[in-house]
Design a protein around this motif. Structure first.
Motif, PDB file in Angstrom:
ATOM      1  N   ASN A 180       0.838  -1.201   0.000  1.00 38.45           N
ATOM      2  CA  ASN A 180       0.000   0.000   0.000  1.00 38.45           C
ATOM      3  C   ASN A 180       0.869   1.246   0.000  1.00 38.45           C
ATOM      4  OD1 ASN A 180      -1.850   2.091   0.441  1.00 38.45           O
ATOM      5  ND2 ASN A 180      -3.205   0.771   1.634  1.00 38.45           N
ATOM      6  N   MET A 181       1.167   1.749  -1.191  1.00 42.90           N
ATOM      7  CA  MET A 181       2.011   2.933  -1.291  1.00 42.90           C
ATOM      8  C   MET A 181       1.282   4.208  -0.895  1.00 42.90           C
ATOM      9  SD  MET A 181       5.175   2.501  -1.880  1.00 42.90           S
ATOM     10  CE  MET A 181       5.688   4.134  -2.439  1.00 42.90           C
ATOM     11  N   ASP A 182      -0.047   4.195  -0.882  1.00 35.80           N
ATOM     12  CA  ASP A 182      -0.772   5.360  -0.396  1.00 35.80           C
ATOM     13  C   ASP A 182      -0.434   5.599   1.073  1.00 35.80           C
ATOM     14  OD1 ASP A 182      -2.639   7.515  -0.443  1.00 35.80           O
ATOM     15  OD2 ASP A 182      -4.145   6.217   0.474  1.00 35.80           O
ATOM     16  N   GLU A 183      -0.454   4.535   1.882  1.00 32.51           N
ATOM     17  CA  GLU A 183      -0.091   4.667   3.292  1.00 32.51           C
ATOM     18  C   GLU A 183       1.372   5.019   3.448  1.00 32.51           C
ATOM     19  OE1 GLU A 183      -3.286   1.863   5.653  1.00 32.51           O
ATOM     20  OE2 GLU A 183      -1.388   0.944   5.054  1.00 32.51           O
ATOM     21  N   TRP A 184       2.240   4.392   2.644  1.00 35.11           N
ATOM     22  CA  TRP A 184       3.678   4.670   2.763  1.00 35.11           C
ATOM     23  C   TRP A 184       3.976   6.118   2.423  1.00 35.11           C
ATOM     24  CZ3 TRP A 184       7.943   6.583   0.484  1.00 35.11           C
ATOM     25  CH2 TRP A 184       9.191   6.221   1.017  1.00 35.11           C
ATOM     26  N   LEU A 185       3.414   6.621   1.336  1.00 36.86           N
ATOM     27  CA  LEU A 185       3.693   7.998   0.902  1.00 36.86           C
ATOM     28  C   LEU A 185       3.146   9.021   1.887  1.00 36.86           C
ATOM     29  CD1 LEU A 185       2.985   7.476  -2.880  1.00 36.86           C
ATOM     30  CD2 LEU A 185       5.175   8.234  -1.923  1.00 36.86           C
ATOM     31  N   LYS A 186       1.965   8.772   2.432  1.00 35.14           N
ATOM     32  CA  LYS A 186       1.426   9.694   3.434  1.00 35.14           C
ATOM     33  C   LYS A 186       2.272   9.656   4.703  1.00 35.14           C
ATOM     34  CE  LYS A 186      -3.443  10.123   2.069  1.00 35.14           C
ATOM     35  NZ  LYS A 186      -3.304   9.751   0.662  1.00 35.14           N
ATOM     36  N   SER A 187       2.702   8.474   5.110  1.00 36.13           N
ATOM     37  CA  SER A 187       3.575   8.364   6.283  1.00 36.13           C
ATOM     38  C   SER A 187       4.887   9.098   6.033  1.00 36.13           C
ATOM     39  CB  SER A 187       3.850   6.889   6.596  1.00 36.13           C
ATOM     40  OG  SER A 187       2.667   6.181   6.859  1.00 36.13           O
ATOM     41  N   HIS A 188       5.388   8.972   4.816  1.00 35.17           N
ATOM     42  CA  HIS A 188       6.679   9.590   4.484  1.00 35.17           C
ATOM     43  C   HIS A 188       6.623  11.110   4.615  1.00 35.17           C
ATOM     44  CE1 HIS A 188      10.563  10.110   2.558  1.00 35.17           C
ATOM     45  NE2 HIS A 188      10.014  10.991   1.748  1.00 35.17           N
ATOM     46  N   LYS A 232      -5.800   8.220  13.271  1.00 33.56           N
ATOM     47  CA  LYS A 232      -7.204   8.577  13.487  1.00 33.56           C
ATOM     48  C   LYS A 232      -8.040   8.301  12.227  1.00 33.56           C
ATOM     49  CE  LYS A 232     -10.728  10.568  15.607  1.00 33.56           C
ATOM     50  NZ  LYS A 232     -10.763  12.038  15.803  1.00 33.56           N
ATOM     51  N   LEU A 233      -7.424   8.454  11.058  1.00 32.91           N
ATOM     52  CA  LEU A 233      -8.127   8.250   9.792  1.00 32.91           C
ATOM     53  C   LEU A 233      -8.096   6.795   9.336  1.00 32.91           C
ATOM     54  CD1 LEU A 233      -6.931  11.445   7.885  1.00 32.91           C
ATOM     55  CD2 LEU A 233      -9.188  11.030   8.886  1.00 32.91           C
ATOM     56  N   GLY A 234      -7.467   5.934  10.137  1.00 24.91           N
ATOM     57  CA  GLY A 234      -7.465   4.516   9.821  1.00 24.91           C
ATOM     58  C   GLY A 234      -6.309   4.034   8.971  1.00 24.91           C
ATOM     59  N   TYR A 235      -5.310   4.891   8.732  1.00 21.87           N
ATOM     60  CA  TYR A 235      -4.129   4.478   7.981  1.00 21.87           C
ATOM     61  C   TYR A 235      -3.147   3.749   8.901  1.00 21.87           C
ATOM     62  CZ  TYR A 235      -5.591   7.771   4.322  1.00 21.87           C
ATOM     63  OH  TYR A 235      -6.291   8.435   3.340  1.00 21.87           O
ATOM     64  N   THR A 236      -2.392   2.826   8.341  1.00 22.46           N
ATOM     65  CA  THR A 236      -1.308   2.181   9.063  1.00 22.46           C
ATOM     66  C   THR A 236      -0.021   2.939   8.756  1.00 22.46           C
ATOM     67  OG1 THR A 236      -2.354   0.008   8.925  1.00 22.46           O
ATOM     68  CG2 THR A 236       0.014   0.054   9.371  1.00 22.46           C
ATOM     69  N   VAL A 237       0.575   3.554   9.770  1.00 22.34           N
ATOM     70  CA  VAL A 237       1.822   4.298   9.559  1.00 22.34           C
ATOM     71  C   VAL A 237       2.908   3.315   9.163  1.00 22.34           C
ATOM     72  CG1 VAL A 237       3.552   5.803  10.615  1.00 22.34           C
ATOM     73  CG2 VAL A 237       1.123   6.073  11.203  1.00 22.34           C
ATOM     74  N   THR A 238       3.574   3.617   8.036  1.00 19.60           N
ATOM     75  CA  THR A 238       4.546   2.704   7.458  1.00 19.60           C
ATOM     76  C   THR A 238       5.837   3.450   7.134  1.00 19.60           C
ATOM     77  OG1 THR A 238       2.677   1.540   6.425  1.00 19.60           O
ATOM     78  CG2 THR A 238       4.882   0.994   5.637  1.00 19.60           C
ATOM     79  N   PRO A 239       6.997   2.973   7.652  1.00 18.58           N
ATOM     80  CA  PRO A 239       7.177   1.789   8.495  1.00 18.58           C
ATOM     81  C   PRO A 239       6.754   2.056   9.943  1.00 18.58           C
ATOM     82  CG  PRO A 239       9.273   2.881   8.193  1.00 18.58           C
ATOM     83  CD  PRO A 239       8.288   3.628   7.323  1.00 18.58           C
ATOM     84  N   ALA A 240       6.492   0.981  10.677  1.00 18.72           N
ATOM     85  CA  ALA A 240       6.041   1.111  12.062  1.00 18.72           C
ATOM     86  C   ALA A 240       7.093   1.769  12.942  1.00 18.72           C
ATOM     87  CB  ALA A 240       5.678  -0.271  12.620  1.00 18.72           C
ATOM     88  N   SER A 241       8.359   1.651  12.553  1.00 21.18           N
ATOM     89  CA  SER A 241       9.448   2.259  13.337  1.00 21.18           C
ATOM     90  C   SER A 241       9.329   3.773  13.390  1.00 21.18           C
ATOM     91  CB  SER A 241      10.805   1.864  12.746  1.00 21.18           C
ATOM     92  OG  SER A 241      10.904   2.255  11.386  1.00 21.18           O
ATOM     93  N   GLN A 242       8.595   4.368  12.446  1.00 20.39           N
ATOM     94  CA  GLN A 242       8.403   5.818  12.447  1.00 20.39           C
ATOM     95  C   GLN A 242       7.630   6.260  13.686  1.00 20.39           C
ATOM     96  OE1 GLN A 242       7.430   7.727   8.668  1.00 20.39           O
ATOM     97  NE2 GLN A 242       5.788   8.869   9.653  1.00 20.39           N
TER      98      GLN A 242
END
Length: 313
Positions: A180-188, A232-242
C-alpha cells in the motif's frame, strides 16, 4: 527494454543513468535548458560521494505523443507537477506507468489515468532515496553505494512487477515493494515535512537551527502529531518504526537531528533548497486537509506552519 524517464531533474537523471547502465534503451523527456544540455552533452552526473562523473547518451524528447510506445514509463517529478502531465500519460498508448516522488494523492492520480486512458493502464507509485542539485550542464547526485526505491500498488499486489524488475535486472539498485504505497507515501511526508521547516526557521542556517532545542523538540512532536492524524483516519503508519522513533525514542531522534544539522550531508538533505517551496506548500495543504478530516489538534504543526511558504501568501 524501451523505457521513458519523464522528468530530467536530479532524481530522474540518476534513474536514467542506472537504467542505461543496465542495458535498457532509455529516452528522457526534458524541456528548456535541460533539453539543450542533454542533446549537446548527454546525461552528465557528478556522483558526490563517489568522486567521479559519468556521461550517458540517451534519446531525448520534449513532448510525449499518444503513439510513442514504451515498455515502461517512469514519471519522476515534484508532487505539484504530476497533475499537469496526467493528460499526456492518459492519452499515451503505453501500458505501464510508475510515478516516482512525494505524492499526497496517488489514489486520485491512478483513478484519473485508469478512467481517462483509451487502453488498460497499469499504474504504480514509488519513492527514490537519493538527493542532489543542478549546476549548468550537469547534475550533482548524493547517494549511497546502492540506491533504493520503495514502490508498489495502492493496497493490491503489483502483479506486473516483473516488468519493473526486468528494467533493473543488471543494475546495483534495490527495489523494496510495499503493498500500500498510499499509506507509505502519506507516512513519508508526515516525517519529512516537519524536518523541512527547520531551514526556513533560520533562513537556511542549519548550524543555528541545531542549537534551538525548542525547535527540534517541536519538529519531533509534529512528526508524532502527523502519525496520530493518520492513525485517526485509519491508515497504518509505514514503516512502524516511524511511530516508535517519534513517540518512544525521542531522545535518539533529537540527537540524530542535531548531528545531521551539523554536517554537510544535513545541508544537502535538509537545506532550504532540499525540497522546493512549492512542493512544501502543496504537501502542507495536503496535511491540513487530512487534519481537518481527522478533527484533532496539532499544536506543533501549527507553530511550524509559520515557516511554510503557504503561510506567507
Amino acid at each position: 527494454m524501451r523505457i521513458l524517464v519523464y522528468g530530467a531533474g536530479v532524481l530522474g537523471s540518476y534513474l536514467a543513468h542506472v537504467l542505461v547502465r543496465g542495458g535498457n534503451n532509455v529516452t528522457m523527456l526534458a524541456r528548456g535548458s535541460r533539453l539543450d544540455e542533454l542533446q549537446k552533452n548527454g546525461n552528465v552526473i557528478r556522483h558526490y560521494f563517489q568522486f567521479r562523473s559519468t556521461v550517458d547518451q540517451v534519446n531525448v524528447i520534449s513532448e510525449l505523443q499518444p503513439k510513442d510506445i514504451y515498455d515502461l514509463i517512469f514519471v519522476v517529478m515534484k508532487y505539484p507537477d504530476f497533475q499537469s502531465v496526467l493528460p499526456a500519460l492518459a492519452a499515451n498508448h503505453s501500458s505501464h506507468i510508475l510515478l516516482v516522488g512525494n505524492n499526497a494523492s496517488p489514489l486520485e492520480m491512478r483513478d484519473y489515468l485508469l478512467a481517462s486512458s483509451p487502453l488498460k493502464k497499469h499504474v504504480a507509485f514509488g519513492f527514490q532515496v537519493s538527493a542532489g542539485w543542478r549546476e549548468t550542464g550537469r547534475m550533482f547526485c548524493v547517494r549511497g553505494p546502492q540506491v533504493q526505491m520503495t514502490l508498489g500498488g495502492l493496497g493490491e499486489d503489483l502483479r506486473w512487477r516483473t516488468v519493473i524488475d526486468q528494467a533493473f535486472v543488471n543494475t546495483k539498485y534495490k527495489l523494496v515493494y510495499q503493498q500500500n504505497m498510499d499509506e507509505w507515501l502519506k507516512s513519508h511526508f508526515m516525517m519529512v515535512l516537519p524536518l523541512n521547516f527547520i531551514a526556513p526557521a533560520y533562513n537556511g542556517d542549519l548550524r543555528k537551527a541545531a542549537k534551538d532545542n525548542k525547535l527540534l523538540h517541536q519538529v519531533i512532536a509534529a512528526v508524532d502529531e502527523g502519525n496520530q492524524v493518520l492513525e485517526k483516519l485509519g491508515y497504518t503508519v509505514t514503516p512502524a518504526s516511524q511511530i516508535k522513533l517519534a513517540r518512544k525514542q525521542r531522545k535518539m531522534f533529537y540527537l540524530l537531528l542535531k548531528f545531521m544539522l551539523s554536517t554537510p550531508v544535513g545541508k544537502i538533505l535538509l537545506g532550504d533548497k532540499a525540497v522546493s517551496a512549492d512542493e512544501i506548500s502543496a504537501l502542507y495543504q495536503a496535511f491540513n486537509d487530512l487534519k481537518s478530516s481527522a478533527n484533532i489538534t496539532t499544536p506543533n504543526w501549527d507553530i511550524l506552519g509559520n515557516y511554510s511558504p503557504s503561510s506567507q501568501r
